[in-house]
Design a protein around this motif. Structure first.
Motif, PDB file in Angstrom:
ATOM      1  N   THR A 136     -14.599-151.006 -70.500  1.00 34.26           N
ATOM      2  CA  THR A 136     -14.615-149.645 -69.968  1.00 34.26           C
ATOM      3  C   THR A 136     -14.456-149.655 -68.458  1.00 34.26           C
ATOM      4  OG1 THR A 136     -16.050-148.937 -71.789  1.00 34.26           O
ATOM      5  CG2 THR A 136     -15.976-147.519 -69.832  1.00 34.26           C
ATOM      6  N   ALA A 137     -15.104-150.629 -67.811  1.00 29.50           N
ATOM      7  CA  ALA A 137     -14.983-150.761 -66.355  1.00 29.50           C
ATOM      8  C   ALA A 137     -13.556-151.094 -65.957  1.00 29.50           C
ATOM      9  CB  ALA A 137     -15.939-151.832 -65.853  1.00 29.50           C
ATOM     10  N   ALA A 138     -12.852-151.864 -66.782  1.00 29.24           N
ATOM     11  CA  ALA A 138     -11.439-152.167 -66.507  1.00 29.24           C
ATOM     12  C   ALA A 138     -10.598-150.902 -66.581  1.00 29.24           C
ATOM     13  CB  ALA A 138     -10.922-153.217 -67.488  1.00 29.24           C
ATOM     14  N   GLU A 139     -10.936-150.023 -67.522  1.00 30.84           N
ATOM     15  CA  GLU A 139     -10.262-148.730 -67.590  1.00 30.84           C
ATOM     16  C   GLU A 139     -10.565-147.904 -66.330  1.00 30.84           C
ATOM     17  OE1 GLU A 139      -8.086-147.512 -69.500  1.00 30.84           O
ATOM     18  OE2 GLU A 139      -8.290-148.223 -71.569  1.00 30.84           O
ATOM     19  N   ASN A 140     -11.815-147.963 -65.877  1.00 33.17           N
ATOM     20  CA  ASN A 140     -12.190-147.228 -64.663  1.00 33.17           C
ATOM     21  C   ASN A 140     -11.349-147.673 -63.471  1.00 33.17           C
ATOM     22  OD1 ASN A 140     -14.190-145.963 -66.150  1.00 33.17           O
ATOM     23  ND2 ASN A 140     -15.854-147.244 -65.365  1.00 33.17           N
ATOM     24  N   ALA A 142      -8.392-149.118 -63.576  1.00 37.54           N
ATOM     25  CA  ALA A 142      -7.004-148.698 -63.785  1.00 37.54           C
ATOM     26  C   ALA A 142      -6.812-147.237 -63.385  1.00 37.54           C
ATOM     27  CB  ALA A 142      -6.610-148.909 -65.241  1.00 37.54           C
ATOM     28  N   GLU A 143      -7.752-146.375 -63.787  1.00 35.85           N
ATOM     29  CA  GLU A 143      -7.644-144.956 -63.469  1.00 35.85           C
ATOM     30  C   GLU A 143      -7.769-144.704 -61.974  1.00 35.85           C
ATOM     31  OE1 GLU A 143     -10.367-142.619 -65.740  1.00 35.85           O
ATOM     32  OE2 GLU A 143      -9.693-143.427 -67.659  1.00 35.85           O
ATOM     33  N   LYS A 144      -8.778-145.305 -61.359  1.00 37.96           N
ATOM     34  CA  LYS A 144      -9.042-145.062 -59.936  1.00 37.96           C
ATOM     35  C   LYS A 144      -7.910-145.570 -59.053  1.00 37.96           C
ATOM     36  CE  LYS A 144     -12.507-145.698 -56.318  1.00 37.96           C
ATOM     37  NZ  LYS A 144     -13.851-146.217 -55.979  1.00 37.96           N
ATOM     38  N   HIS A 145      -7.308-146.683 -59.438  1.00 37.19           N
ATOM     39  CA  HIS A 145      -6.303-147.310 -58.581  1.00 37.19           C
ATOM     40  C   HIS A 145      -4.876-147.100 -59.087  1.00 37.19           C
ATOM     41  CE1 HIS A 145      -9.176-149.352 -55.913  1.00 37.19           C
ATOM     42  NE2 HIS A 145      -9.946-149.384 -56.988  1.00 37.19           N
ATOM     43  N   GLY A 146      -4.720-146.249 -60.080  1.00 38.47           N
ATOM     44  CA  GLY A 146      -3.397-145.877 -60.535  1.00 38.47           C
ATOM     45  C   GLY A 146      -2.606-147.012 -61.159  1.00 38.47           C
ATOM     46  N   ILE A 147      -3.279-147.850 -61.938  1.00 33.23           N
ATOM     47  CA  ILE A 147      -2.610-148.986 -62.581  1.00 33.23           C
ATOM     48  C   ILE A 147      -2.179-148.565 -63.980  1.00 33.23           C
ATOM     49  CG2 ILE A 147      -2.772-151.400 -63.234  1.00 33.23           C
ATOM     50  CD1 ILE A 147      -3.083-150.835 -60.215  1.00 33.23           C
ATOM     51  N   THR A 148      -0.898-148.498 -64.219  1.00 36.34           N
ATOM     52  CA  THR A 148      -0.368-148.014 -65.489  1.00 36.34           C
ATOM     53  C   THR A 148      -0.441-149.080 -66.572  1.00 36.34           C
ATOM     54  OG1 THR A 148       1.878-148.771 -64.996  1.00 36.34           O
ATOM     55  CG2 THR A 148       1.266-146.549 -64.245  1.00 36.34           C
ATOM     56  N   ARG A 149      -0.294-148.639 -67.806  1.00 32.96           N
ATOM     57  CA  ARG A 149      -0.200-149.576 -68.935  1.00 32.96           C
ATOM     58  C   ARG A 149       0.984-150.524 -68.735  1.00 32.96           C
ATOM     59  NH1 ARG A 149      -0.782-149.462 -74.802  1.00 32.96           N
ATOM     60  NH2 ARG A 149       0.277-151.342 -75.537  1.00 32.96           N
ATOM     61  N   GLU A 150       2.093-149.988 -68.243  1.00 30.06           N
ATOM     62  CA  GLU A 150       3.291-150.805 -68.029  1.00 30.06           C
ATOM     63  C   GLU A 150       3.031-151.914 -67.011  1.00 30.06           C
ATOM     64  OE1 GLU A 150       4.163-147.259 -70.057  1.00 30.06           O
ATOM     65  OE2 GLU A 150       3.254-147.446 -68.042  1.00 30.06           O
ATOM     66  N   THR A 210      -5.471-147.486 -71.219  1.00 26.48           N
ATOM     67  CA  THR A 210      -4.351-148.395 -70.945  1.00 26.48           C
ATOM     68  C   THR A 210      -4.716-149.855 -71.150  1.00 26.48           C
ATOM     69  OG1 THR A 210      -4.960-148.494 -68.592  1.00 26.48           O
ATOM     70  CG2 THR A 210      -3.378-146.791 -69.256  1.00 26.48           C
ATOM     71  N   VAL A 211      -5.993-150.148 -71.365  1.00 28.08           N
ATOM     72  CA  VAL A 211      -6.456-151.526 -71.523  1.00 28.08           C
ATOM     73  C   VAL A 211      -6.440-151.881 -73.006  1.00 28.08           C
ATOM     74  CG1 VAL A 211      -8.344-153.152 -71.135  1.00 28.08           C
ATOM     75  CG2 VAL A 211      -7.864-151.367 -69.442  1.00 28.08           C
ATOM     76  N   THR A 212      -5.720-152.938 -73.349  1.00 26.10           N
ATOM     77  CA  THR A 212      -5.554-153.358 -74.739  1.00 26.10           C
ATOM     78  C   THR A 212      -5.968-154.813 -74.901  1.00 26.10           C
ATOM     79  OG1 THR A 212      -3.307-154.248 -74.514  1.00 26.10           O
ATOM     80  CG2 THR A 212      -3.516-151.857 -74.815  1.00 26.10           C
ATOM     81  N   ALA A 213      -5.975-155.269 -76.146  1.00 22.14           N
ATOM     82  CA  ALA A 213      -6.253-156.681 -76.393  1.00 22.14           C
ATOM     83  C   ALA A 213      -5.168-157.563 -75.778  1.00 22.14           C
ATOM     84  CB  ALA A 213      -6.347-156.941 -77.899  1.00 22.14           C
ATOM     85  N   GLY A 214      -3.972-157.027 -75.625  1.00 20.53           N
ATOM     86  CA  GLY A 214      -2.879-157.803 -75.064  1.00 20.53           C
ATOM     87  C   GLY A 214      -2.982-158.033 -73.576  1.00 20.53           C
TER      88      GLY A 214
END
Length: 363
Positions: A136-140, A142-150, A210-214
């Motif tokens: 969940t923190a990794a998602e946080n 990604a959201e805060k710093h604008g890191i896309t799934r791509e 945007t955070v997956t097992a991959g």
């Protein structure tokens, strides 16, 4: 002031949780490393300092030293700074040498998620502050710093390709010491179609995330350690220094965003020493999540060409307490291949929002 240098570094193969190393207790994973690193120096080891996160508790460093057959006079210290533990152990050993407390230490970390007696993680932070799981923190982050799934998937693919190239070219072989019959990382038993897996992977921590097992690391078992000596003592004992401890920093950030914790630690080191990222030849930042790597790289303007050049935890795995020492082991061997490096740096962020970074000067 005394100077601390790293003269030896090794790690075990890394196994998946409940995988090839599932029957090895923690001290059985660490003992081969301690035996190898202490050979010929057994009576000169001042202490064994090892990080560990998920148990079983007790002073596992002392237990491991005894299992390895080190003299009873070698005490052992086990520390926990969550995922930063292995790096913190090396940092502490370097400071002890600088302060004149001793001249010879084995430092690193170990983890066996397979044999851990704990069914759930420890608390990182009070609920009133925020205590998210690391995913969940990794998602946080990604959201805060604008890191896309791509962006995350692109980095995960790059890391996977680098790891496999390093394995296939024999680059990782120098790092390893066998455990029983196991002499390679379990992830290299079978190659995966990473591009397909990344496309198919679903978010696992948030439905619309945007955070997956991959693009996340797995849960793994393994150990890693280095031999840290006072520089003149090392040379007198016939060792060739490879990395000289230059500076370090530990930082704290909001526990909701632990993945970004390496950034202030690295910034403090650079500012204090009048350096920029351009001055650092190789950088290792632990690959717990691709979102973390992309965010840290963006914030610090780190080009991927000098970051985790032989892959990392996204492929081989993240045995929590060992990962900091695994990164130093990677740097130890890579600088010997390049010969042109001046400064190298390792950093890691951990639960609770703590970042540790160490700067080394390469010989």
């Amino acid at each position: 002031m005394k100077r601390a240098v790293i003269v030896q570094a090794k790690r075990t193969p890394i196994g998946k949780v409940n995988g090839m190393l599932k029957d090895y207790e923690l001290h059985e994973l660490a003992a081969p490393l301690l035996k190898y690193l202490s050979a010929g120096l057994e009576e000169k080891i001042d202490d064994v300092i090892l990080g560990n996160v998920v148990g079983p508790g007790g002073n596992i460093a002392r237990l491991s030293a005894l299992e390895a057959g080190l003299p009873l006079s070698v005490p052992g210290l086990t520390l926990d700074r969550q995922c930063s533990a292995g790096l913190e152990a090396i940092r502490l050993a370097c400071f002890l040498i600088q302060g004149g407390a001793g001249t010879c230490y084995i430092a690193g970390g170990m983890e066996s998620a397979s044999t851990s007696p704990f069914s759930k993680r420890a608390r990182f932070s009070p609920d009133k502050v925020g205590d998210p799981d690391m995913g969940t923190a990794a998602e946080n982050v990604a959201e805060k710093h604008g890191i896309t799934r791509e962006a995350q998937d692109a980095y995960a693919k790059l890391s996977y390709e680098r790891s496999w190239r390093a394995f296939e070219n024999g680059i990782l072989a120098d790092e390893l010491i066998p455990v029983g019959s196991h002499s390679q990382d379990e992830e290299f038993f079978k190659k995966r179609k990473m591009e397909t897996l990344l496309k198919r992977a679903k978010p696992i921590f948030k439905p619309d995330g945007t955070v997956t097992a991959g693009n996340s690391c797995g849960i793994h078992d393994g150990a890693s350690a280095v031999l840290v000596m006072e520089e003149e003592t090392a040379i007198k004992n016939g060792y060739r220094p490879i990395l000289r401890f230059f500076d370090s920093e530990v930082s704290g950030v909001h526990p909701n965003y632990p993945g970004i914790a390496p950034v202030p630690a690295i910034q403090a080191i650079l500012e204090r020493n009048y350096l920029t990222i351009d001055d650092i030849d190789l950088i290792e930042i632990n690959e717990a999540f691709a979102s973390k790597i992309a965010a840290c790289a963006n914030e610090l303007s780190i080009p991927y060409e000098k970051l985790n050049v032989n892959g990392g935890a996204l492929t081989i795995g993240h045995p929590y307490g060992a990962s900091g020492a695994v990164m130093i082991t990677k740097l130890f061997y890579e600088v010997q291949k390049r010969r042109s490096c001046k400064y190298v740096l390792a950093a890691i962020g951990s639960g609770g929002g703590v970042g540790v970074a160490i700067l080394f000067e390469a010989f």
